[in-house]
Design a protein around this motif. Structure first.
Motif, PDB file in Angstrom:
ATOM      1  N   THR A 362       0.820  -1.225   0.000  1.00  0.00           N
ATOM      2  CA  THR A 362       0.000   0.000   0.000  1.00  0.00           C
ATOM      3  C   THR A 362       0.845   1.262   0.000  1.00  0.00           C
ATOM      4  O   THR A 362       0.315   2.371   0.081  1.00  0.00           O
ATOM      5  CB  THR A 362      -0.933   0.029   1.230  1.00  0.00           C
ATOM      6  N   ASP A 363       2.183   1.114  -0.075  1.00  0.00           N
ATOM      7  CA  ASP A 363       3.058   2.279  -0.147  1.00  0.00           C
ATOM      8  C   ASP A 363       3.017   2.874  -1.548  1.00  0.00           C
ATOM      9  O   ASP A 363       2.912   2.142  -2.542  1.00  0.00           O
ATOM     10  CB  ASP A 363       4.500   1.891   0.200  1.00  0.00           C
ATOM     11  N   ASP A 364       3.119   4.204  -1.620  1.00  0.00           N
ATOM     12  CA  ASP A 364       3.005   4.874  -2.916  1.00  0.00           C
ATOM     13  C   ASP A 364       4.143   5.880  -3.071  1.00  0.00           C
ATOM     14  O   ASP A 364       4.444   6.643  -2.146  1.00  0.00           O
ATOM     15  CB  ASP A 364       1.651   5.592  -3.012  1.00  0.00           C
ATOM     16  N   ALA A 366       5.229   9.187  -4.123  1.00  0.00           N
ATOM     17  CA  ALA A 366       4.559  10.459  -4.399  1.00  0.00           C
ATOM     18  C   ALA A 366       5.485  11.455  -5.069  1.00  0.00           C
ATOM     19  O   ALA A 366       5.033  12.457  -5.641  1.00  0.00           O
ATOM     20  CB  ALA A 366       4.014  11.059  -3.100  1.00  0.00           C
ATOM     21  N   GLU A 386       4.428   7.918   0.263  1.00  0.00           N
ATOM     22  CA  GLU A 386       3.195   8.132   1.021  1.00  0.00           C
ATOM     23  C   GLU A 386       2.674   6.792   1.520  1.00  0.00           C
ATOM     24  O   GLU A 386       2.567   5.828   0.750  1.00  0.00           O
ATOM     25  CB  GLU A 386       2.158   8.828   0.141  1.00  0.00           C
ATOM     26  N   LYS A 388      -0.175   4.395   3.926  1.00  0.00           N
ATOM     27  CA  LYS A 388      -1.584   4.325   4.311  1.00  0.00           C
ATOM     28  C   LYS A 388      -1.763   4.490   5.811  1.00  0.00           C
ATOM     29  O   LYS A 388      -2.747   5.060   6.277  1.00  0.00           O
ATOM     30  CB  LYS A 388      -2.206   2.990   3.870  1.00  0.00           C
TER      31      LYS A 388
END
Length: 421
Positions: A362-364, A366, A386, A388
């Motif tokens: 779930t890491d993004d 950014a 970013e 969660k």
């Protein structure tokens, strides 16, 4: 008027007089129970909605009351103020309603949206003068103008008539509450609002705990109260612009020191989280200073359970161009956005390994800023990630170490962070 060697302070009878002057000028704003906040904190939370005021802040009250108390010969020479925000809009509207010429000095850095709003409220009665790069520059120019034109300077907070005008907010809260108010929270900038409202409650509801709220980066009132005298801060964080002053007023300091039970400092990032929650959950557009009192609830949540709490939402003049900054500050405060300088091996597949071995499901990413350096084994990249949940941070760091990633965490390095981000 008190003796020359004493400070003139707000008077409850004069606050009632101010309410009469403001009838038909300022909106009697609602005191609304907020069910979401009440459930979240296990208390009865009420919001005094000054963001619904005619100029979207309480500032019209003090500016108009000051002007309405001036003799005609003074009004004929015009009024002057220095402001980059709500005070300018309040004075402009008062000038238009009274047909009085006003000159408003604003820094050249003031966003066009605010300048347009001042002109909109003041119409043909107001002249806006853009001068200097800071509020201090505008303030100096305004005081010089007053000397040469014999106009009346309307101070944003350290004037007893302004304080008494702001105090009418307190009268409305007291009148509209059919319950005992245990806590009343209000933002402090220069202290005019807190001085006026606390004067009302000290006499009409003396058992109510009165709490002032300041931004962590601009603690001018708290520092002054702690030191026992007015302290001028050298540097402040101006993000909460409606409550960011380097020096509070001499009179407002004395009143707040005597009347307030305490002053709470709230991090700017927490204010940003509150702004977003109010917009997304309540459809309330609050400016940073307007959200301060609600943001402070987290810091007294244990003691307010089962209590009746009023938060004064001071204004709703939020500039939409600040939305990205508000979101960014909120994510940083909540521990959901982290920046690194990562030294990637300059070979094919290095980035792919980072994505597959280091990032969680779930890491993004950014932000990613990288340029290949010739004749080097490794190339630095500025990477923003970013998350969660706040709890995902430590596992991310552990995976980077396991993968032998060379990195430097820069969230906790202010000078480097501000330079790069």
């Amino acid at each position: 008027m008190l003796a020359d060697n004493t400070l003139q302070i707000p008077d409850l009878d004069n606050i009632y007089l101010a309410a009469d002057r403001l009838r038909g000028i300022a909106t009697h704003t609602p005191l609304q129970e907020n069910l979401n906040l009440s459930e979240r904190y296990g208390a009865n939370i009420f919001l005094k909605r000054e963001d619904l005021q005619v100029v979207r802040s309480y500032k019209i009250r003090g500016a108009y009351n000051k002007m309405a108390a001036l003799p005609q010969e003074a009004l004929a020479k015009g009024v002057v103020c220095a402001s980059a925000g709500n005070h300018a809009q309040g004075l402009a509207y008062a000038c238009q309603k009274m047909g009085v010429r006003g000159t408003i000095f604003m820094p050249t850095t003031t966003p066009n949206q605010k300048v347009k709003q001042v002109k909109l409220f003041g119409k043909e009665f107001v002249e806006v003068v853009l001068i200097g790069d800071t509020y201090d520059d505008a303030y100096y120019a305004a005081t010089e103008y007053v000397k040469t034109h014999e106009s009346t300077f309307v101070h944003p907070f350290d004037d007893v008539l302004v304080m008494e005008g702001q105090g009418t907010v307190g009268l409305e809260i007291f009148k509209d509450s059919n319950f005992k108010i245990d806590y009343l929270l209000m933002a402090i900038g220069g202290g005019g609002l807190a001085s006026g409202v606390s004067t009302v409650f000290k006499q009409l509801s003396p058992k109510t705990k009165l709490i002032g709220v300041e931004p962590l980066g601009s603690p001018s009132m708290k520092v002054s109260i702690d030191e026992g005298h007015v302290v001028a801060l050298d540097e402040i964080d101006k993000f909460v612009d409606g409550a960011a002053v380097k020096r509070v007023g001499d009179t407002t300091f004395e009143i707040c020191r005597q009347n307030l039970d305490r002053v709470i400092l709230v991090p700017e990032g927490k204010v940003c989280t509150t702004i977003l929650q109010l917009y997304n959950e309540e459809a309330i557009v609050a400016e940073p200073a307007g959200a301060l009192s609600i943001a402070a609830l987290d810091f007294i949540k244990d003691e307010i359970k089962g209590k009746n709490v009023v938060c004064l939402v001071g204004g709703g003049n939020n500039d939409i161009t600040r939305t990205e900054e508000i979101k960014e500050r909120s994510l940083l405060y909540e521990g959901l956005k982290h920046y690194f300088i990562i030294r990637f091996a300059q070979r094919a597949g290095a980035m792919r390994e980072f994505l597959s071995e280091v990032l969680g499901p779930t890491d993004d990413i950014a932000m990613f800023d990288y340029s290949k350096k010739t004749n080097r084994e490794r190339g630095p990249a500025l990477v923003g990630i970013e998350l969660k949940k706040r709890e995902d941070f430590e596992p991310l760091i552990e995976r980077m170490k396991t993968a032998k990633i060379q990195f430097e965490y820069i969230n906790d390095k202010p000078a480097l962070f501000e330079f790069l981000i």
